[in-house]
Every structure is written in C-alpha cells, then in structure tokens.
Design a protein around this motif. Sequence first.
Motif, PDB file in Angstrom:
ATOM      1  N   UNK A   5      52.451  34.889  35.079  1.00  0.00           N
ATOM      2  CA  UNK A   5      51.168  34.938  34.371  1.00  0.00           C
ATOM      3  C   UNK A   5      50.804  33.529  33.889  1.00  0.00           C
ATOM      4  N   UNK A   6      49.688  33.005  34.359  1.00  0.00           N
ATOM      5  CA  UNK A   6      49.249  31.663  33.986  1.00  0.00           C
ATOM      6  C   UNK A   6      47.759  31.701  33.647  1.00  0.00           C
ATOM      7  N   UNK A  28      40.244  33.178  32.335  1.00  0.00           N
ATOM      8  CA  UNK A  28      40.601  34.394  33.070  1.00  0.00           C
ATOM      9  C   UNK A  28      41.985  34.834  32.595  1.00  0.00           C
ATOM     10  N   UNK A  29      42.024  35.991  31.979  1.00  0.00           N
ATOM     11  CA  UNK A  29      43.223  36.421  31.248  1.00  0.00           C
ATOM     12  C   UNK A  29      44.298  37.044  32.139  1.00  0.00           C
ATOM     13  N   UNK A  30      43.900  37.629  33.248  1.00  0.00           N
ATOM     14  CA  UNK A  30      44.855  38.327  34.120  1.00  0.00           C
ATOM     15  C   UNK A  30      45.060  37.546  35.407  1.00  0.00           C
ATOM     16  N   UNK A  35      29.577  35.217  34.398  1.00  0.00           N
ATOM     17  CA  UNK A  35      31.022  35.276  34.567  1.00  0.00           C
ATOM     18  C   UNK A  35      31.747  36.086  33.494  1.00  0.00           C
ATOM     19  N   UNK A  36      31.117  36.303  32.353  1.00  0.00           N
ATOM     20  CA  UNK A  36      31.795  36.950  31.233  1.00  0.00           C
ATOM     21  C   UNK A  36      32.439  38.277  31.613  1.00  0.00           C
ATOM     22  N   UNK A  37      31.753  39.063  32.415  1.00  0.00           N
ATOM     23  CA  UNK A  37      32.267  40.389  32.759  1.00  0.00           C
ATOM     24  C   UNK A  37      33.420  40.333  33.762  1.00  0.00           C
ATOM     25  N   UNK A  38      33.707  39.158  34.298  1.00  0.00           N
ATOM     26  CA  UNK A  38      34.785  39.027  35.283  1.00  0.00           C
ATOM     27  C   UNK A  38      36.057  38.423  34.703  1.00  0.00           C
ATOM     28  N   UNK A  39      36.079  38.094  33.429  1.00  0.00           N
ATOM     29  CA  UNK A  39      37.212  37.369  32.860  1.00  0.00           C
ATOM     30  C   UNK A  39      38.494  38.192  32.821  1.00  0.00           C
ATOM     31  N   UNK A  40      38.386  39.509  32.926  1.00  0.00           N
ATOM     32  CA  UNK A  40      39.578  40.351  32.885  1.00  0.00           C
ATOM     33  C   UNK A  40      40.029  40.828  34.261  1.00  0.00           C
ATOM     34  N   UNK A  41      39.339  40.397  35.341  1.00  0.00           N
ATOM     35  CA  UNK A  41      39.767  40.827  36.664  1.00  0.00           C
ATOM     36  C   UNK A  41      41.104  40.182  36.997  1.00  0.00           C
ATOM     37  N   UNK A  42      41.865  40.830  37.852  1.00  0.00           N
ATOM     38  CA  UNK A  42      43.163  40.300  38.272  1.00  0.00           C
ATOM     39  C   UNK A  42      42.950  39.336  39.437  1.00  0.00           C
ATOM     40  N   UNK A  43      43.561  38.186  39.346  1.00  0.00           N
ATOM     41  CA  UNK A  43      43.451  37.200  40.415  1.00  0.00           C
ATOM     42  C   UNK A  43      44.644  36.276  40.431  1.00  0.00           C
TER      43      UNK A  43
END
Length: 616
Positions: free
Chosen positions: A501-502, A306-308, A518-526
């Motif tokens: 950012x971690x 998860x990038x964000x 899950x692929x489409x959720x990897x850029x969501x902010x959390x």
Amino acid sequence: MLRIRSRAIVSLIVIFLIWTLVGVVSKVPFLFMYGSLMSDTSTFGRMMAMWHGLRLDLAVAGYLTLLPGLMLIVRQWYKGKALRWVWNIYFAITSLLYSFAIVSNLGLYGYWGFPLDNTPLLYIRTSPSDAAASVSAWQMIVALVAIILLTVLIYSAFRPLRPKSEHLNSTGRTTLIRLFNTLLLLLLTALLILPIRGGVGTGTNHTGSVYFSSNMALNHAAVNPVFSFVEAVTHQEEIGTRYRFMPDEEATALFRKMIHTSLRPSATVKRYNVILISLESFSDSIMHVEGVTPCLNKLAAEGLHFHNFYANSFRTDRGLVSIHSALPAQPTMSIMDMPKKSTSLPSIAGTMAQNGYSTTFYYGGDINYSNMRSYFIGTGFQQIVCDVDFPQSLHTGKWGVADGPVFNRMLADIKADKSGKPFFRSIMTESSHEPFDVPDYNKIKSFPELNAFAYADECLGRFMTELKALPCWRNTLVVIVPDHLGAYPDKVDNYQQWRFHVPLILSGGAVDDFRTEAQESLDVIGSQIDIAATVLALLGIDHSDFTYSKDLLDSAAPHFAFFTFPDAMGIVTPDGGVIYNNTSNKVAQHAGSNNATLTKQAQAFLQKLYDDLDKR
C-alpha cells in the motif's frame, strides 16, 4: 642487486590491450555497414560509439585475460612444455569465438535490429533446419571466410607472447625473483575485476551501460557482441514456458475483462507540463509516523490523494518500469535487465516526446545500475542527469548525490528552460535507500532510516515550495509515488497486502482544473501501472499502447491492483484480495470470500503478461 625479469608482466598487460583493441576495432565495420541507420548523426557522433563502447570492450578483455594471467603465474614455477599447448589452444579457441561473435553480429543485426544475443542458440536448438534455410549459400561462404581470416589475424597478434622454451626451462631465476613476479602477476590478475565489473561504483556492467544516444543503432554499435551474447545466455529465462496456469483461451477471456485502453472524453484536456517524482522506499505506513513526512502529508491534503493505491513490486528496477511503462512487475526476473525487451516497451516519456514534449530523467546515483540507462534512453528520455553531472563534492553517500542537490538541479533546469515546449521531467530519489546516509541532517537521531525519510521529505517539500513560485506552476501536474513497497517498517513478511500500500498524490497548479472531476475517484483501487493511462488521459493523449494501464478517473475501467515478489503474486479488487505462492501453488493470504475467482484472475493476468514478454 636483483634484476626482476618482467616479460610475463608485460605479456599480461599486452594481452589485455590486444583484446581491448579487438573490441574497439570491431565497431568500425558495423558503423560502415549500418551507417544508413545513423544518417542523422555526424561522423564524430558515430565515432563516439567507440568511446562509449570501450566500457564493455574492457570488460570482455578483462574476462579473456584472466586465464592467461593464471598461466603466466604457473609459468613462474612450471618448466614443462605442456603450458605452450594450453596457451595455443586457449588463444585459438577464444580468437575463433570472438571472430564468430563479431561476424554473426554484423550479419544478423540487419535482420534483428539488436546486438547478438542467445537467439541463435534458441533457433539451433528448436529448429536448426529453418535457421539454416534462412541463410543463403553465398552468405554462409562469406561469413565462414571472414571468421577464418579474423581468427588467424587475432591469433597471430598473441603468438609472439606465448611462453618460450628457454624461459620455461630457465634455471637462472632465483626463488625470490619468481616469488616477486608471482605476487605481482596475482595482483594484476586480481585487478582485472575492475574492468570486468565496470569500476568501483554501485552499478555493474550491463549491455545498456554503453547506451548514450537517442539513435538506437548508434547505441547498438557501441555494444560488444561477446558481452551481449554472454549476458543473454547467463540471464536467460524460459519466459514462454513460465506460469502456465490454464489453457490460453481461458486466460485470454479473463484477461480481456481486466484491461481497458479507451481514451475517455474529458472537458479538462490540456497539455500540462508533467513532473513525475518517484520516492525511494516510501510507503503509506511511513506517512503515519509522526514528524517524519509532514511535507508529503501536506501535499496529500492539498492535492488529490488516491487512498487505495498499491506498488507493483518490491524492487526499484521493477517499480520504475511499472511506473513509466505500465508493465506489471515479474516475480523472478527484471525486464530492465533485458535491453532487447525493455527498450521495446511503450513509456510515458516516449509517448509524450512524440507529442512535442521535452523529456528528462534525473537520478543522483549511477544510471548504469540495473541497466537503467538503456531502458530510459531506449524508451524516450531525451536527456539523463545522473551522478556524473554533479561535482564530486556532492557525492556524499553510497548511492551518489543526495536528494537535495538533485531536486535543485531539476528546479534550475526548469527555470532555465526557454524553449516554450511542454516538458516531462521524472526524478528518482535515493536518499531513503539503505544505508540511509544523508548529509548533515539529524532530525531523528535514534532511527537512521526514519531520519533519511525525513530528509527526503524535506527536500521534496522545499522543491514543491520553490516550484509553486514559478510561472509554470499553474500549468504543471506533479505526480508523486513511491517506487516500490516501503522500507519501513522493515523485517516484515511480504505476504501481507498492506505492505504494498503506497500513496499516489497528484499536485501542482494543474490539479485545480480537474479536482472536482477526480474527487469521486480517490477511493478506487489502482497501482503503479495505472499512472500512464491516468496522466495521458488528462493530457488528451491516446494511451492504447499501454495494455495493462487503466485510467483511474474512468468509471468504465476495471479497477484493481496487481503486485509480485519472489515467487508470489497478489491481487486486490473491490471484492477482496489474494496473495498466491507460485512455488507451493497455494493461496498464502486472503481477504474476502472470492479466493478462487481472484486467484484465477491473478493467474490469467500473469500468464498473459509472460505471453506478451515472450513475443517482444
């Protein structure tokens, strides 16, 4: 040949032992009165409360012996009778206060379910008539008689030790003898810092230092009521009056739009084993330094990264609560330091234990540090493995046992587990914490902190490689996340969004079951508080108790990150980000054009958080 008169030295030691005995014996009536709450525990198990509680009994004894130690020193040089009056008054007052604490704890525990704290002061200050009205006349009489009798008993134990006139007026002692006794008394009095502090380790005494059982009443029996009261008073913060940014109706309306606790339907629900790895001081930045984190980078590429994703805090005690209990970190306090509140929190471990999982927490350091023991035991971990469970030869750093042996212990436990139950195992690493003293590892010689990160990364990689070879790999979900903002680069202003950012990495064989989903959720902010809802949802377990947590894979949930540090807070949303200084009441840093809206959201979130904490 000089004969050293040591009556003062003996008196000092006896005073310390008497106060210790008072603390130990005071647990006996508690164990009898509330024995029904410990019906699942053997008599030996109940007696263990006295053994584990000795740590705080010694601490209180140390505090109460400090002034007598000073008086005995003065006595070596002062021949007046005033010292007898000071002595008598001191022990009369301390005997009364200790007796009051013991009796109050016995009487109030049945109503509160928690050791004596500063709540009586709150009631007396805010509503004394209501406090008095809730106690019957006969209860007051019994309590008063018990306090008087106990006070007389304790005071009488010290009476034979009071300074005697003939000793005070004696002229037979030479200056050399007095000087020797003075120096020895000074040394013994100074050494009282050891029981007061709880030893020489990194963790100091807390109420939670004596927690040892999954039965909370048994843990509370071990707590010294004087210590718990003083701790509560000295750590008191007016939670309910902090961070009042707007009317409650407005804050509630904004807050409701920021939470989502519904369990989404999923075709991949399965009771996976879960391993949660919290990496000390890692960050997104460290992953971009060439050659330092090859293992972590590989896991990110192979798994779900998860990038964000953001840390919620700047400290381990705050971060661990955010990760395990999905509670947003607080700007100027740590809920982990308040066992009464921290043990009331929901947690991943507690929820999974209720659903048939075995739960274990691993840490190479002192589990009493920052009240970690009470939090983890109180919120559902059935077993804790810490520094005392390793041979002394493996205690190679300031913080205890390095990451390698701790990972090895967890791996050995997984291999030895024949119970057939799904497991939840959580580990907190510590080798990448200052002073970065890792054992026999010199991959990056010029930068100790980078060398420590490289060591921790290698230990993680080796563990994952060996785990992958086990039969349980296919059915195991591994969650990897730092505990707070990164230690590298250092000396950087926290008023920067990127500092928090971690990475969040989901790995393990279980990932193959929901990778496409899950692929489409990897850029969501959390942020860390979203781990609980995300993991529990993948297991098909209800996460409605985790008010602040949002399933990262749920498109219906609002996705944002919230973080705090002294005395500021930040929020990151798809519309931008804001960092707000609570002291100056100004936006300190922003990205995007919706500063006012984002600030309002952050303020409402923090305000409702403190409303929640005030009620616990």
